[in-house]
Scaffold this active site. Structure first.
Site: not given
Length: 493
Positions: A78, A161, A185
């Site tokens: 990420k 997210s 998330s």
């Protein structure tokens, strides 16, 4: 080599040990899959040269009999984790072009154990969002697709997210990925795309080198295809870090050793407050199915109460923006990142931040600045912190009656890109089942449990005591096996 991308991490590690294929072959298959999946916009930066170099090094260790725990595993990272020498943006224009001279502790731990980096994954800007539509680099498209009322195909959000992480794992163009969970998330996108997402206890994984959103909530965790893969990943990601003052100095157990399948006599808490008004009937049915699966395996359902649950969302949306407003003050155009000049220092600050931050980030900075301002600090922020303490106490009392807690992960299946874009409150409600555990700092995992009436994935969430990820994983695997093999998305490279 397409079939290689459909192996779980545990299967791939076994295949490499048996010399059924090489790490270079496995990584090459994933590099091709990443290229083919570019229309989904899951990666901000691809790093095939680094991946193939790391795979070659892994092959050398396999040949020498010195293989490491994750040798040759092609991961997506990420783009919130700083990676030495590779652009890290937090999906924000203000950090575009920023190349860290250091490695985050979590990604460093993974590479220490032999993992291969396919690239940096897209996310909601600064991890602020539930749909991966706020990224400066454009939205991530789910590997699943839906239908509108007229029957036409429509593109879906992968959740957020950690939407790039979720899409890459579900779409079979990363064997696993790192995510971060501030209010859900990791768990919510895992539910939306039908994968496993684990939020460890706050302090179990170091936050050092992770671009901060809300420092008292952010926690790194794995996003994988199976519960066993999550146990493997967490074993490498977790550990004490003296560079992180919130890191807890506890030994990291062998999480795979907990996966015994034996949950006889285990007490499973069912919180009455999670039966919220307006919950779709299919979510209620799935939750009951999960209870029945665990009961059939010998667990004992116990009704519990978490009375402050209804205050969790408003508490979170005071605490998180307050911390965001403080953390994002560093992006001023002076030291790093984007700079937009002005006639003086003040105007340069204003121009830089106005141009560098997207609408959702600006909204949360303004909310946070307001609740921290003179005259409102006591009325909002201080009160929210007191309620947060009550929420944590609710869980402490509940765990006197049960060993784990079972809830839905998300209040719905994935929705279409753009569907809730103009309604921030509707977007925030996606985290209604995940936020309480984040406020309490306890571990939680989302496991694929079935499909909704629209044919899209639904997940169930298991919450555990602080630092008892082993029990959470054990129960999760039992439920995973009871649910059986889940269908792949239409796009599965």
């Amino acid at each position: 080599m397409t079939e290689l991308t459909h192996l779980s991490m545990a299967e791939a590690l076994d295949g490499l040990r048996k010399k059924d294929f090489t790490a270079t072959e496995l990584t090459g298959a994933y590099v091709a899959a990443v290229e083919a999946a570019r229309p989904l916009n899951a990666f901000i930066v691809e790093t095939p040269e680094i991946a193939l170099r790391q795979a070659k090094e892994a092959d050398a260790r396999y040949a020498a009999g010195t293989a490491r725990p994750l040798d040759g595993m092609p991961l997506g990272i990420k783009d919130l984790f700083c990676t030495e020498g590779v652009q890290t943006t937090a999906a924000s224009r203000i950090l575009k072009g920023f190349i860290p001279p250091y490695e985050s502790t979590v990604s460093g731990n993974l590479f220490r154990d032999g993992a291969v980096m396919l690239g940096k994954l897209n996310l909601d800007e600064f991890a602020m969002g539930s749909a991966n539509i706020t990224s400066h680099f454009g939205p991530v498209i789910s590997p699943w697709s839906g239908k509108d009322p007229a029957g036409a195909s429509r593109k879906l959000v992968p959740g957020g997210s950690s939407g790039g992480s979720a899409a890459s794992v579900a779409g079979r163009f990363a064997i696993a990925a790192t995510g971060t969970d501030t209010g859900g998330s990791i768990r919510q996108p895992a539910s939306f795309v039908g994968i496993v997402g684990l939020k460890p206890t706050y302090g179990r994984c170091s936050r050092w080198g992770i671009v901060a959103f809300a420092s008292s909530l952010d926690q790194a965790g794995p996003m994988t295809r199976t519960v066993r893969d999550a146990a493997i990943m967490l074993g490498s990601m977790a550990g004490f870090d003296a560079k992180d003052s919130t890191s807890v100095d506890l030994p990291v157990p062998d999480y795979q050793s907990f996966l015994t399948g034996d949950i006889r006599g285990l007490r499973v808490g069912i919180p009455r407050e999670y039966r919220v008004d307006g919950m779709p009937a299919e979510i209620e049915r799935l939750w009951q199915q999960g209870i029945d699966w665990l009961k059939a395996a010998g667990a004992v359902p116990v009704e519990i109460s978490l009375p402050h649950t209804k205050y969790a969302l408003p508490t979170y949306y005071i605490v998180a923006p307050a911390e965001c407003s403080s953390n994002l003050a560093r992006y001023d155009g002076v030291r790093f990142g984007q700079r937009v000049e002005g006639k003086d220092l003040q105007e340069m600050y204003e121009n830089t931040r106005a141009a560098g931050f997207g609408a959702e980030v600006r909204r949360r900075i303004l909310m946070g600045t307001y609740v921290l301002s003179a005259g409102y600090y006591d009325a909002y922020y201080l009160k929210a912190q007191k309620v947060r303490a009550r929420i944590a106490e609710d869980f402490q009392k509940a765990y006197a009656l049960c060993d784990v807690i079972l809830t839905p992960t998300a209040p719905s299946t994935a929705f279409a890109i753009g569907e809730k874009q103009d309604d921030p409150i509707a977007m925030y409600l996606n985290d209604v089942f995940t936020v309480p555990a984040s406020l309490a700092g306890i571990p939680g995992i989302s496991v694929p449990a079935g499909l909704g009436s629209d044919g899209l994935p639904l997940g169930l969430q298991i919450l555990g005591r602080p630092f008892d990820e082993g029990t959470v994983l054990k129960v999760a695997e039992v439920m995973e096996k009871a649910a059986g093999p889940q269908p792949l998305p239409p796009y599965a490279g």
